[in-house]
Design a protein around this motif. Structure first.
Motif: not given
Length: 135
Positions: A34-43, A55-60
């Motif tokens: 994400s450019k604006h949040q501490k989040e990662i999207c996986s496809s 949610q990064y860094p917990t990866m929940s």
């Protein structure tokens, strides 16, 4: 990641050591920070063909986004909002309100129009667009 692995791995680029490994349960095709949040999207590919938000860094895991009928090949985020476009082997593009914006902005749709304007008219008829707004 990869077809058989199904993991997202974080490596320390200075030491080469593995920092974290998350089992996603399906083929990992691409990642988008994400450019604006501490989040990662996986496809993903496999039985669900979903996008997963972490949610990064917990990866929940925050949420799965389902709608493609085949493996999700790639994603890109709008520079101005949380809108994400995903491409799939099912030959569709889908727009998602992924990273917490309240709506897909008009500028995002204008950007899609500019993208299509660069294509031959014959290809416009074969493209399908779906917009998912999650509030």
């Amino acid at each position: 990641g990869g077809e058989g692995d199904g993991t997202i791995k974080f490596w320390n680029s200075n030491t080469g050591s593995l920092q974290n490994s998350i089992n996603t349960g399906s083929q990992v095709c691409s990642l988008l920070w994400s450019k604006h949040q501490k989040e990662i999207c996986s496809s993903h590919g496999g039985s669900e063909n979903q996008l997963s938000l972490w949610q990064y860094p917990t990866m929940s895991k925050i949420q799965d986004f389902k709608g493609h009928q085949a493996r999700v090949l790639n994603m890109e985020q709008s520079p101005e909002s949380g809108c994400v476009v995903s491409t799939s082997a099912d030959e569709t593009l889908q727009l998602w309100d992924m990273f917490g914006s309240s709506a897909v902005k008009e500028t995002d749709m204008l950007g899609m129009n500019k993208f299509m304007m660069g294509m031959p008219e014959s290809e416009h008829k074969t493209m399908r667009f779906t917009c998912f707004l999650l509030v």
